[in-house]
Design a protein around this motif. Structure first.
Motif, mmCIF file in Angstrom:
data_model
loop_
_atom_site.group_PDB
_atom_site.id
_atom_site.type_symbol
_atom_site.label_atom_id
_atom_site.label_comp_id
_atom_site.label_asym_id
_atom_site.label_seq_id
_atom_site.Cartn_x
_atom_site.Cartn_y
_atom_site.Cartn_z
ATOM 1 N N TYR A 73 -2.411 -3.992 -24.034
ATOM 2 C CA TYR A 73 -0.975 -3.764 -24.171
ATOM 3 C C TYR A 73 -0.473 -2.921 -23.013
ATOM 4 O O TYR A 73 -1.237 -2.239 -22.347
ATOM 5 C CB TYR A 73 -0.688 -3.087 -25.522
ATOM 6 N N GLU A 74 0.831 -2.951 -22.825
ATOM 7 C CA GLU A 74 1.401 -2.157 -21.736
ATOM 8 C C GLU A 74 1.221 -0.667 -21.990
ATOM 9 O O GLU A 74 1.068 0.111 -21.053
ATOM 10 C CB GLU A 74 2.871 -2.511 -21.534
ATOM 11 N N VAL A 93 3.786 0.753 -29.908
ATOM 12 C CA VAL A 93 3.085 -0.141 -28.987
ATOM 13 C C VAL A 93 4.125 -0.847 -28.131
ATOM 14 O O VAL A 93 5.084 -1.419 -28.652
ATOM 15 C CB VAL A 93 2.241 -1.191 -29.739
ATOM 16 N N LEU A 95 4.386 -3.950 -25.885
ATOM 17 C CA LEU A 95 3.660 -5.190 -25.660
ATOM 18 C C LEU A 95 3.811 -5.674 -24.230
ATOM 19 O O LEU A 95 4.850 -5.459 -23.601
ATOM 20 C CB LEU A 95 4.179 -6.280 -26.605
ATOM 21 N N LYS A 96 2.794 -6.334 -23.714
ATOM 22 C CA LYS A 96 2.911 -7.008 -22.418
ATOM 23 C C LYS A 96 3.724 -8.280 -22.576
ATOM 24 O O LYS A 96 4.433 -8.695 -21.671
ATOM 25 C CB LYS A 96 1.528 -7.346 -21.857
ATOM 26 N N GLN A 100 2.262 -11.135 -28.493
ATOM 27 C CA GLN A 100 1.267 -10.213 -29.042
ATOM 28 C C GLN A 100 1.724 -9.567 -30.353
ATOM 29 O O GLN A 100 0.924 -8.957 -31.053
ATOM 30 C CB GLN A 100 0.960 -9.104 -28.032
ATOM 31 N N VAL A 104 -0.517 -7.578 -33.589
ATOM 32 C CA VAL A 104 -0.343 -6.138 -33.820
ATOM 33 C C VAL A 104 0.181 -5.886 -35.233
ATOM 34 O O VAL A 104 -0.321 -4.998 -35.930
ATOM 35 C CB VAL A 104 0.585 -5.512 -32.755
ATOM 36 N N ASN A 140 9.823 -6.189 -27.257
ATOM 37 C CA ASN A 140 8.478 -5.887 -26.763
ATOM 38 C C ASN A 140 7.958 -4.522 -27.237
ATOM 39 O O ASN A 140 6.975 -4.024 -26.698
ATOM 40 C CB ASN A 140 8.441 -5.966 -25.236
#
Length: 161
Positions: A73-74, A93, A95-96, A100, A104, A140
């Motif tokens: 993940y980012e 979180v 996300l990239k 995703q 999660v 995201n």
């Protein structure tokens, strides 16, 4: 009468296309990604949540609790309970990729179920807090919070994006 039927069908087609376009626009607006940094979002959320009983945790704890690798993940911010007798937890979180989100949220729901099973029957206050958890997916970013100030944390989360 044939021309009238054709015009009614044409009008219905136009209405259906317009409704479809409106629906697609609403979906895009509701699932927009944010350019906010994980640090700024985390700071806002932590300012609204009661951090007593929680401590900042590392990627190893994220792996232990959720079975996910933080490197996928980012970014990840996790505050976990100081004691096993406490259920307070805060996870953010970034996300990239929005694809995703499902993995999660499934991991979070699994963690929530485990915690609820652990506190059921003896940790009445902790169990009630778990029942009042917030899981919020915004583009995201994902927020999971079990905290007495969960709603305030969620409001800060949404405002920071």
């Amino acid at each position: 009468m044939n021309k009238q039927n054709i015009s009614i069908l044409t009008i219905l087609r136009i209405i259906m296309v317009a409704a479809l376009l409106i629906f697609m626009i609403v979906l895009q607006v509701g699932n927009r990604s944010s350019n906010a940094s994980l640090e700024s979002v985390s700071q806002e959320v932590l300012g609204a949540a009661d951090q007593e009983g929680m401590q900042e945790s590392n990627n190893r704890m994220f792996q232990k609790f959720y079975g996910l690798d933080a490197q996928d993940y980012e970014g990840v911010t996790l505050y976990s309970p100081v004691s096993n007798m406490d259920a307070q937890e805060l996870l953010i979180v970034k996300l990239k990729d929005s694809s995703q989100a499902e993995a999660v949220t499934e991991a979070i729901n699994s963690r929530l179920e485990t915690q609820m099973n652990s506190f059921e029957g003896y940790g009445i206050e902790q169990y009630a807090m778990l029942e009042d958890h917030i899981l919020d997916v915004q583009g995201n970013f994902i927020l999971y919070v079990v905290n007495p100030n969960a709603q305030a944390a969620d409001d800060a989360f949404r405002n920071s994006l």
